[in-house]
Design a protein around this motif. Structure first.
Motif, mmCIF file in Angstrom:
data_model
loop_
_atom_site.group_PDB
_atom_site.id
_atom_site.type_symbol
_atom_site.label_atom_id
_atom_site.label_comp_id
_atom_site.label_asym_id
_atom_site.label_seq_id
_atom_site.Cartn_x
_atom_site.Cartn_y
_atom_site.Cartn_z
ATOM 1 N N PRO A 84 36.996 55.443 22.542
ATOM 2 C CA PRO A 84 35.787 54.608 22.598
ATOM 3 C C PRO A 84 34.525 55.409 22.261
ATOM 4 C CG PRO A 84 36.907 54.709 24.740
ATOM 5 C CD PRO A 84 37.640 55.604 23.817
ATOM 6 N N LYS A 85 33.648 54.788 21.480
ATOM 7 C CA LYS A 85 32.363 55.389 21.144
ATOM 8 C C LYS A 85 31.287 54.778 22.036
ATOM 9 C CE LYS A 85 31.475 55.400 16.736
ATOM 10 N NZ LYS A 85 31.419 55.151 15.293
ATOM 11 N N ALA A 86 30.120 55.385 22.043
ATOM 12 C CA ALA A 86 29.018 54.918 22.897
ATOM 13 C C ALA A 86 28.588 53.501 22.553
ATOM 14 C CB ALA A 86 27.833 55.880 22.783
ATOM 15 N N ASP A 87 28.726 53.116 21.282
ATOM 16 C CA ASP A 87 28.291 51.774 20.875
ATOM 17 C C ASP A 87 29.353 50.698 21.119
ATOM 18 O OD1 ASP A 87 30.165 52.301 18.918
ATOM 19 O OD2 ASP A 87 28.752 52.179 17.240
ATOM 20 N N GLY A 88 30.450 51.070 21.777
ATOM 21 C CA GLY A 88 31.501 50.111 22.096
ATOM 22 C C GLY A 88 32.603 50.029 21.055
ATOM 23 N N LYS A 89 32.375 50.611 19.881
ATOM 24 C CA LYS A 89 33.409 50.610 18.843
ATOM 25 C C LYS A 89 34.451 51.670 19.162
ATOM 26 C CE LYS A 89 30.370 48.982 15.185
ATOM 27 N NZ LYS A 89 29.789 49.269 13.879
ATOM 28 N N LEU A 90 35.547 51.647 18.419
ATOM 29 C CA LEU A 90 36.613 52.618 18.631
ATOM 30 C C LEU A 90 36.698 53.558 17.420
ATOM 31 C CD1 LEU A 90 39.397 50.300 20.088
ATOM 32 C CD2 LEU A 90 37.925 51.896 21.328
ATOM 33 N N ARG A 91 36.875 54.824 17.696
ATOM 34 C CA ARG A 91 37.017 55.832 16.653
ATOM 35 C C ARG A 91 38.488 56.214 16.552
ATOM 36 N NH1 ARG A 91 36.342 61.525 17.877
ATOM 37 N NH2 ARG A 91 36.849 62.629 15.983
ATOM 38 N N PRO A 92 39.107 56.047 15.365
ATOM 39 C CA PRO A 92 40.522 56.419 15.229
ATOM 40 C C PRO A 92 40.683 57.930 15.191
ATOM 41 C CG PRO A 92 39.666 55.668 13.132
ATOM 42 C CD PRO A 92 38.569 55.482 14.141
ATOM 43 N N LEU A 93 41.731 58.389 15.806
ATOM 44 C CA LEU A 93 42.023 59.817 15.843
ATOM 45 C C LEU A 93 43.519 59.991 15.595
ATOM 46 C CD1 LEU A 93 40.858 62.662 16.578
ATOM 47 C CD2 LEU A 93 41.610 62.204 18.894
ATOM 48 N N GLY A 94 43.879 60.890 14.684
ATOM 49 C CA GLY A 94 45.284 61.172 14.404
ATOM 50 C C GLY A 94 45.710 62.427 15.138
ATOM 51 N N ILE A 95 46.785 62.361 15.873
ATOM 52 C CA ILE A 95 47.301 63.514 16.610
ATOM 53 C C ILE A 95 48.501 64.051 15.832
ATOM 54 C CG2 ILE A 95 48.222 64.328 18.800
ATOM 55 C CD1 ILE A 95 46.015 62.797 19.891
ATOM 56 N N ALA A 96 48.365 65.263 15.309
ATOM 57 C CA ALA A 96 49.411 65.877 14.489
ATOM 58 C C ALA A 96 50.260 66.832 15.320
ATOM 59 C CB ALA A 96 48.771 66.636 13.327
ATOM 60 N N ALA A 97 51.433 67.149 14.811
ATOM 61 C CA ALA A 97 52.300 68.163 15.423
ATOM 62 C C ALA A 97 51.701 69.539 15.147
ATOM 63 C CB ALA A 97 53.706 68.079 14.836
ATOM 64 N N ILE A 98 51.986 70.490 15.996
ATOM 65 C CA ILE A 98 51.369 71.810 15.863
ATOM 66 C C ILE A 98 51.765 72.497 14.545
ATOM 67 C CG2 ILE A 98 53.099 73.062 17.203
ATOM 68 C CD1 ILE A 98 50.387 74.562 18.301
ATOM 69 N N GLU A 99 53.019 72.335 14.102
ATOM 70 C CA GLU A 99 53.406 72.961 12.829
ATOM 71 C C GLU A 99 52.656 72.329 11.665
ATOM 72 O OE1 GLU A 99 57.675 73.211 12.365
ATOM 73 O OE2 GLU A 99 57.694 75.100 13.467
ATOM 74 N N ASP A 100 52.390 71.043 11.751
ATOM 75 C CA ASP A 100 51.602 70.388 10.711
ATOM 76 C C ASP A 100 50.187 70.954 10.685
ATOM 77 O OD1 ASP A 100 53.854 68.875 10.218
ATOM 78 O OD2 ASP A 100 53.131 67.148 11.357
ATOM 79 N N LYS A 101 49.627 71.213 11.854
ATOM 80 C CA LYS A 101 48.288 71.806 11.925
ATOM 81 C C LYS A 101 48.287 73.207 11.323
ATOM 82 C CE LYS A 101 47.016 69.453 16.223
ATOM 83 N NZ LYS A 101 46.631 69.682 17.625
ATOM 84 N N ILE A 102 49.352 73.966 11.563
ATOM 85 C CA ILE A 102 49.456 75.322 11.015
ATOM 86 C C ILE A 102 49.487 75.271 9.491
ATOM 87 C CG2 ILE A 102 50.953 77.354 10.827
ATOM 88 C CD1 ILE A 102 51.858 76.691 13.760
ATOM 89 N N VAL A 103 50.320 74.402 8.940
ATOM 90 C CA VAL A 103 50.436 74.271 7.483
ATOM 91 C C VAL A 103 49.110 73.787 6.900
ATOM 92 C CG1 VAL A 103 51.607 73.051 5.610
ATOM 93 C CG2 VAL A 103 52.931 73.941 7.539
ATOM 94 N N GLN A 104 48.478 72.818 7.538
ATOM 95 C CA GLN A 104 47.191 72.310 7.061
ATOM 96 C C GLN A 104 46.150 73.423 7.044
ATOM 97 O OE1 GLN A 104 46.294 69.040 9.686
ATOM 98 N NE2 GLN A 104 48.011 67.826 8.927
ATOM 99 N N GLN A 105 46.114 74.229 8.090
ATOM 100 C CA GLN A 105 45.148 75.327 8.173
ATOM 101 C C GLN A 105 45.411 76.362 7.083
ATOM 102 O OE1 GLN A 105 42.347 75.680 10.121
ATOM 103 N NE2 GLN A 105 41.989 77.429 8.806
#
Length: 151
Positions: A84-105
């Protein structure tokens, strides 16, 4: 030529074309990329935290490297959550696996080495070591400098 060599080539030869970059994703870069992640971040979609993955890092990096270079690596689907954002809207967030984060980095590190040479000194958006605060500080200094020369 490691990613530092890529950076030098991009800086010194603006006409250079980088067509084969996979060999720059090395086990050492994967380890460096792991350590660049936030240590206290929440567990990824795979349920692993940074600290848990750290205990298996030495065993997983060679396997991950081999999978990447063999074309067998597949990122896990991210989990979508809405914050939830302060204005009442919702902000999408993607939760990745740690190995995916390593490869992305690791990929970000290689690509940043190339494209950082193309940015102008006054460009601040999404660049390493630069923030909106740095941009505002530079703007403030520029305005003060112009005001002092006008007086």
């Amino acid at each position: 030529m490691g990613h530092e060599g890529v950076r030098e080539k991009a800086r010194n030869d603006l006409r250079a074309r980088f067509t084969a970059l996979l060999h720059h994703i090395t086990p050492a870069l994967l380890v460096e990329s792991f350590h660049a992640l936030r240590h206290n971040a929440a567990a990824g979609v795979d349920g692993r935290t940074w600290r848990e993955y750290e205990t298996m890092l030495a065993q997983r990096v060679p396997i991950l490297h081999r999978e990447i270079h063999a074309g067998a690596y597949r990122a896990q689907p991210s989990r979508r959550v809405y914050i939830p954002k302060a204005d009442g809207k919702l902000r999408p967030l993607g939760i990745a696996a740690i190995e995916d984060k390593i490869v992305q980095q690791a990929v970000v590190t290689v690509l940043t080495a190339i494209y950082e040479a193309d940015f102008l000194g006054f460009s601040y958006g999404f660049r390493p070591g630069r923030s909106q605060h740095d941009a505002l500080d530079a703007l403030s200094m520029g305005i003060k400098g112009r005001m002092s020369t006008a007086i």
